[in-house]
Design a protein around this motif. Structure first.
Motif, PDB file in Angstrom:
ATOM      1  N   UNK A 108       0.831  -1.199   0.000  1.00  0.00           N
ATOM      2  CA  UNK A 108       0.000   0.000   0.000  1.00  0.00           C
ATOM      3  C   UNK A 108       0.865   1.248   0.000  1.00  0.00           C
ATOM      4  N   UNK A 109       1.977   1.220   0.706  1.00  0.00           N
ATOM      5  CA  UNK A 109       2.880   2.370   0.769  1.00  0.00           C
ATOM      6  C   UNK A 109       4.057   2.093  -0.155  1.00  0.00           C
ATOM      7  N   UNK A 110       4.257   2.969  -1.124  1.00  0.00           N
ATOM      8  CA  UNK A 110       5.351   2.787  -2.066  1.00  0.00           C
ATOM      9  C   UNK A 110       6.190   4.055  -2.153  1.00  0.00           C
ATOM     10  N   UNK A 111       7.389   3.886  -2.672  1.00  0.00           N
ATOM     11  CA  UNK A 111       8.322   4.998  -2.805  1.00  0.00           C
ATOM     12  C   UNK A 111       7.798   6.090  -3.730  1.00  0.00           C
ATOM     13  N   UNK A 112       8.162   7.340  -3.426  1.00  0.00           N
ATOM     14  CA  UNK A 112       7.985   8.468  -4.337  1.00  0.00           C
ATOM     15  C   UNK A 112       9.375   8.833  -4.859  1.00  0.00           C
ATOM     16  N   UNK A 113       9.500   8.986  -6.153  1.00  0.00           N
ATOM     17  CA  UNK A 113      10.799   9.282  -6.751  1.00  0.00           C
ATOM     18  C   UNK A 113      10.696  10.498  -7.666  1.00  0.00           C
ATOM     19  N   UNK A 114      11.569  11.466  -7.434  1.00  0.00           N
ATOM     20  CA  UNK A 114      11.696  12.633  -8.306  1.00  0.00           C
ATOM     21  C   UNK A 114      13.054  12.606  -8.986  1.00  0.00           C
ATOM     22  N   UNK A 115      13.107  13.088 -10.196  1.00  0.00           N
ATOM     23  CA  UNK A 115      14.381  13.370 -10.851  1.00  0.00           C
ATOM     24  C   UNK A 115      14.713  14.830 -10.612  1.00  0.00           C
ATOM     25  N   UNK A 116      15.751  15.085  -9.851  1.00  0.00           N
ATOM     26  CA  UNK A 116      16.219  16.435  -9.538  1.00  0.00           C
ATOM     27  C   UNK A 116      17.247  16.813 -10.600  1.00  0.00           C
ATOM     28  N   UNK A 117      16.878  17.778 -11.439  1.00  0.00           N
ATOM     29  CA  UNK A 117      17.710  18.141 -12.595  1.00  0.00           C
ATOM     30  C   UNK A 117      18.571  19.354 -12.275  1.00  0.00           C
ATOM     31  N   UNK A 118      19.869  19.208 -12.478  1.00  0.00           N
ATOM     32  CA  UNK A 118      20.819  20.315 -12.454  1.00  0.00           C
ATOM     33  C   UNK A 118      21.524  20.308 -13.802  1.00  0.00           C
ATOM     34  N   UNK A 119      21.820  21.454 -14.385  1.00  0.00           N
ATOM     35  CA  UNK A 119      22.504  21.440 -15.691  1.00  0.00           C
ATOM     36  C   UNK A 119      23.788  20.606 -15.648  1.00  0.00           C
ATOM     37  N   UNK A 120      23.851  19.562 -16.436  1.00  0.00           N
ATOM     38  CA  UNK A 120      25.039  18.719 -16.494  1.00  0.00           C
ATOM     39  C   UNK A 120      25.026  17.587 -15.499  1.00  0.00           C
ATOM     40  N   UNK A 121      24.503  17.815 -14.305  1.00  0.00           N
ATOM     41  CA  UNK A 121      24.516  16.814 -13.248  1.00  0.00           C
ATOM     42  C   UNK A 121      24.854  17.435 -11.910  1.00  0.00           C
ATOM     43  N   UNK A 122      24.760  16.628 -10.849  1.00  0.00           N
ATOM     44  CA  UNK A 122      24.889  17.185  -9.502  1.00  0.00           C
ATOM     45  C   UNK A 122      26.319  17.212  -8.974  1.00  0.00           C
ATOM     46  N   UNK A 123      27.209  16.422  -9.533  1.00  0.00           N
ATOM     47  CA  UNK A 123      28.593  16.531  -9.089  1.00  0.00           C
ATOM     48  C   UNK A 123      29.181  17.829  -9.620  1.00  0.00           C
ATOM     49  N   UNK A 124      29.949  18.475  -8.774  1.00  0.00           N
ATOM     50  CA  UNK A 124      30.542  19.764  -9.139  1.00  0.00           C
ATOM     51  C   UNK A 124      31.297  19.707 -10.465  1.00  0.00           C
ATOM     52  N   UNK A 125      31.950  18.584 -10.730  1.00  0.00           N
ATOM     53  CA  UNK A 125      32.772  18.462 -11.942  1.00  0.00           C
ATOM     54  C   UNK A 125      32.072  17.684 -13.052  1.00  0.00           C
ATOM     55  N   UNK A 126      30.752  17.533 -12.966  1.00  0.00           N
ATOM     56  CA  UNK A 126      30.041  16.702 -13.945  1.00  0.00           C
ATOM     57  C   UNK A 126      30.304  17.134 -15.379  1.00  0.00           C
TER      58      UNK A 126
END
Length: 440
Positions: free
Chosen positions: A3-21
């Motif tokens: 009955x309870x399932x995960x909620x998933x969002x895609x968090x978009x940052x230009x290029x990616x979330x690592x500083x050096x992506x």
């Protein structure tokens, strides 16, 4: 599926979330201003039945743009283009209560909710960047407490504007010639300590009634605000115990205000490095860390902690006694998170900088798809999370690995849906459509 399932969002940052992506050979830095790139990402997330894509924003230029792809695309334009390219996935945008006006913001989000068929969410922020003040004719950035006081009144005004049209106000009766029942459209006549807005809004109530209210602050003021208003909370935690404490505290605060705690979703960020073996994933993480620029990383420590260090000190211990704990900086949730890493792990300066490069204080994991799924399941089943903001280290490949290799495992375990069961963001999140509050 449970009955309870995960909620998933895609968090978009230009290029990616690592500083050096943007420096990684697997990215496409030449496409980070190409809307087709983001439409492809959104369609990919929709194919994986993600609840939403989330787009962060701020009203000033990030000071690390010399070393990282941290410019800001305006979110309503961006999400409108994504709405046209998708059908089901939610669309969450950041908008500041400090540097916008309630009427304009209410129109923007209501319009997005209408044109997307009920998929809009508002990430409510007060803006932490002091340099934003100069972009709006202010001599100084309002202090933390004042920003939250304005935010409370701001949300109340926007809510009144979204409710200023009753659901039955739009008649569209061609035979009688009545388009709208004006007895069901109400001025709000709000006069408060900081805001004065007459209303009503100049478009009908949107498909969700109101866009989903999202909030991202974890300070004391932020927790109090979230307990009163938020329907989903984006947060950053490094340990299971810390996430459990936050989760329990926030749910208890909501319950004490008479709210149903199950209608307040807690969604920590997670940035996964995925490999066929754990060693391969860790090697990938190390490859990214070695692409970071020490000049920027030291500037980050100065901004976060007040530490002024040189490159010669990178391999020494973090001088904890020099951390500036007073004033505005000490009120920030990210400040306390970084301080906790220092106290718990006793890292060198370089090790701390690599921790922060991964996802700005959000949890970074490196492992096989099964190991990543195990960690998500552990937090989900042990009172630490209702779901996650997935923050790929790089785009689009980092997300493709998660969608192709981790999501099927979550589905097999009954933790995530294989297909959408609703059409709106509220339905994805399991939240009810609110009735319009009577105008007083």
């Amino acid at each position: 599926m449970s009955a309870r399932t995960l909620r998933l969002n895609l968090f978009v940052y230009p290029g990616g979330h690592h500083e050096a992506a943007w420096r990684y050979h697997g990215t496409d830095p030449e496409r980070i201003l190409d809307i087709g790139f983001y439409q492809d990402l959104a369609r990919r997330a929709e194919a994986a039945a993600f609840d939403a894509v989330f787009f962060a924003d701020g009203p000033s230029l990030a000071d690390n743009v010399r070393y990282a792809s941290r410019f800001r695309l305006e979110p309503f334009t961006w999400l409108s283009a994504l709405a046209a390219a998708t059908e089901r996935i939610g669309l969450i945008a950041t908008a500041s209560t400090t540097y916008t006006e309630p009427y304009n913001l209410a129109r923007l989000f209501s319009s997005l909710d209408h044109l997307s068929g009920g998929r809009a969410g508002w990430n409510i922020v007060t803006t932490g960047a002091p340099q934003a003040a100069g972009n709006f004719g202010l001599d100084a950035h309002p202090v933390h407490a004042e920003r939250y006081e304005r935010a409370r009144e701001f949300v109340e005004v926007v809510t009144k504007l979204w409710d200023s049209w009753e659901d039955e106000a739009l008649v569209v009766d061609q035979k009688s010639g009545v388009f709208a029942d004006t007895d069901r459209i109400h001025a709000i006549d709000h006069t408060g300590p900081r805001l004065r807005v007459r209303g009503p809004l100049n478009l009908p109530r949107s498909p969700q009634g109101r866009p989903v209210y999202v909030q991202a602050g974890s300070s004391e003021d932020g927790r109090s605000f979230a307990a009163a208003y938020a329907e989903a909370v984006f947060t950053a935690h490094q340990t299971l115990r810390g996430a459990q404490e936050f989760y329990a505290d926030l749910k208890a605060r909501a319950g004490a205000l008479g709210r149903d705690p199950d209608r307040l979703l807690v969604l920590p960020g997670i940035s996964p490095f995925i490999g066929s073996t754990e060693a391969e994933a860790r090697a990938l993480h190390k490859e990214f860390d070695e692409l970071t620029q020490p000049e920027y990383s030291l500037q980050l420590l100065r901004r976060l902690l007040g530490l002024r260090l040189s490159a010669a000190e990178l391999d020494g211990p973090v001088p904890r006694h020099l951390v500036e704990t007073q004033g505005e900086r000490g009120n920030g949730s990210r400040f306390r998170l970084v301080l906790d890493i220092i106290d718990r792990e006793q890292p060198t300066v370089r090790e701390l900088l690599h921790r922060l490069a991964g996802a700005r204080g959000h949890r970074v994991v490196a492992g096989t798809p099964e190991q990543v799924a195990d960690q998500l399941q552990e937090w989900f089943e042990h009172g630490a999370a209702d779901g996650f903001n997935v923050m790929p280290p790089w785009l689009a490949g980092g997300f493709d690995l998660f969608a192709d290799q981790v999501v099927p495992i979550l589905c097999e375990r009954g933790l995530f849906r294989a297909a959408y069961e609703g059409a709106t963001l509220r339905e994805h999140y399991g939240l009810p459509r609110p009735a319009a509050a009577p105008v007083r």
